[in-house]
Enzyme design. Structure first.
Site, PDB file in Angstrom:
ATOM      1  N   CYS A 138      -2.635  46.172 119.602  1.00 52.15           N
ATOM      2  CA  CYS A 138      -3.672  45.096 118.781  1.00 52.15           C
ATOM      3  C   CYS A 138      -4.100  44.665 120.663  1.00 52.15           C
ATOM      4  O   CYS A 138      -2.813  44.651 122.141  1.00 52.15           O
ATOM      5  CB  CYS A 138      -2.229  43.632 119.199  1.00 52.15           C
ATOM      6  N   CYS A 141      -3.956  41.258 121.485  1.00 55.74           N
ATOM      7  CA  CYS A 141      -2.910  40.288 122.335  1.00 55.74           C
ATOM      8  C   CYS A 141      -2.331  41.248 124.131  1.00 55.74           C
ATOM      9  O   CYS A 141      -1.809  40.546 124.570  1.00 55.74           O
ATOM     10  CB  CYS A 141      -1.301  41.194 121.397  1.00 55.74           C
ATOM     11  N   ASP A 142      -3.193  42.159 124.082  1.00 56.94           N
ATOM     12  CA  ASP A 142      -3.149  42.624 125.395  1.00 56.94           C
ATOM     13  C   ASP A 142      -3.972  42.992 126.328  1.00 56.94           C
ATOM     14  O   ASP A 142      -3.432  44.052 127.474  1.00 56.94           O
ATOM     15  CB  ASP A 142      -2.153  44.524 124.459  1.00 56.94           C
TER      16      ASP A 142
END
Ligand code: NAP
Length: 315
Positions: A138, A141-142
């Site tokens: 992701c 997200c990261d």
């Protein structure tokens, strides 16, 4: 006897992506008592898409915002919502279907399976070991953890190319590693990626191992043209190599195709009476927000017709 709460519904929808919420809108608007469950927070896979620019009516919108709109729209018609609800047991075969979670037994005349799909793993040495320490599925997200770092995205589809572009906002360099000479991604996305100076393409190469000490330090590739290994020193690997359907809970109760996707007819009817499937979890030629939403509408309409007949027979 069970001490679990028992709740009765006309339709229970499993999954809260575009197919789930679209079927919830049609089902609740059709005056059917409707519940929607998801093992995660609501929104499904598109919640992680940075930008969607092919959903009619929204020239550009983030996946998260679009899914919020789906949910707000469904709320308008009155649905019961159960996020973070893990299915422990499910009986699709009986006339009244039963779904058991930790504290509740949901009984439904019809079920719509809209559980979507999840990221496929490369299944190479080091991949599972370094999840959260340099391996991520992701970018949204990261990505921010990789400021000025070197990353690799694996895959040649829309996801890989779009996410690689997103990662260039943070990383100083992003390799796109693809196993063939040509991309599967849409032409417009390929063109944009090609003009991004932070992206370097490595074609006809297959990842074989991820190594490092505490965190990822190296990705080893096999050059498929000469069979030699290539060592890439980097800080993170983002595999975007497609999806696999979320069907664990239904295995053995419902017909799947050779790739594991649930088989349906054009009415979204599965091999089990009263059970319908919609969106990425089913055999479909195109996995997009628009097609999932369309499937959801058809599934809810079919569920309504099924319940109508069921009610006439049992009256
Ligand atoms: P995809 O289109 O199935 O592409 C997967 C890519 O990964 C392919 O290039 C494939 O290579 C490669 N691949 C598969 N298994 C591999 C392996 N074991 N090792 C190395 N490479 C491997 O998947 P996706 O990009 O996740 O997209 C899924 C669906 O969502 C598609 O329909 C896509 O159009 C849609 N989507 C749409 C948007 C948007 O519209 N904004 C954004 C993201 C995704 P080959 O090409 O050689 O098979």
């Amino acid at each position: 006897m069970t001490d679990k709460k028992i709740l009765n519904y006309d339709v229970v929808i499993l999954g809260s992506g575009p197919a789930g919420f679209s079927s919830a809108i049609y089902s609740a608007r059709g005056n059917l008592k409707t519940a929607i469950l998801d093992i995660n927070m609501f929104g499904g896979q598109p919640s992680n898409y940075l930008e969607i620019e092919n959903y009619p009516g929204f020239p550009v919108i983030s996946g998260f915002e679009l899914m919020q709109k789906f949910e707000e729209h469904a709320d308008k018609f009155g649905i019961d919502k159960y996020p973070m609800a893990e299915i422990l047991k499910i009986n699709l075969i009986s006339e009244i279907k039963e779904i058991e979670t930790a504290d509740t037994i949901f009984k439904a005349k019809a079920i719509i399976i809209a559980t979507g799909a999840q990221a496929k793993k490369l299944n190479i040495k080091g991949e599972s070991e370094f999840i959260g320490r340099g391996v991520s599925y992701c970018a949204v997200c990261d990505g921010a953890f990789y400021k000025d770092k070197i990353l690799a995205v694996v895959g040649g589809g829309n996801s890989a190319l779009e996410e690689a572009m997103y990662l260039t906002k943070f990383a100083k360099k992003v390799y796109i590693i693809h196993r063939r000479e040509t991309f599967r991604a849409d032409k417009i996305i390929c063109q944009r990626t090609c003009t991004n100076k932070k992206i370097e393409f490595i074609m006809c190469a297959q990842p074989i191992e991820i190594t490092g000490n505490k965190c990822v330090e190296k990705l080893i590739l096999k050059d498929l043209k000469n069979n030699k290994n290539i060592d890439l020193c980097l800080d993170g690997v983002f595999p975007y190599i497609g999806c696999t359907p979320n069907i664990d809970k239904f295995i053995g109760q419902i017909k799947q195709n050779a790739d594991g996707y649930i088989e349906t007819d054009i009415n979204m009817q599965t091999s089990v009476e009263g059970v319908f499937a919609a969106g990425d979890v089913r055999n479909t030629p195109l996995r997009q927000v628009i097609t999932a939403a369309s499937d959801g509408a058809v599934a809810a309409n079919s569920a309504a017709r099924y319940i109508e007949i069921l009610t006439q027979v049992t009256a």
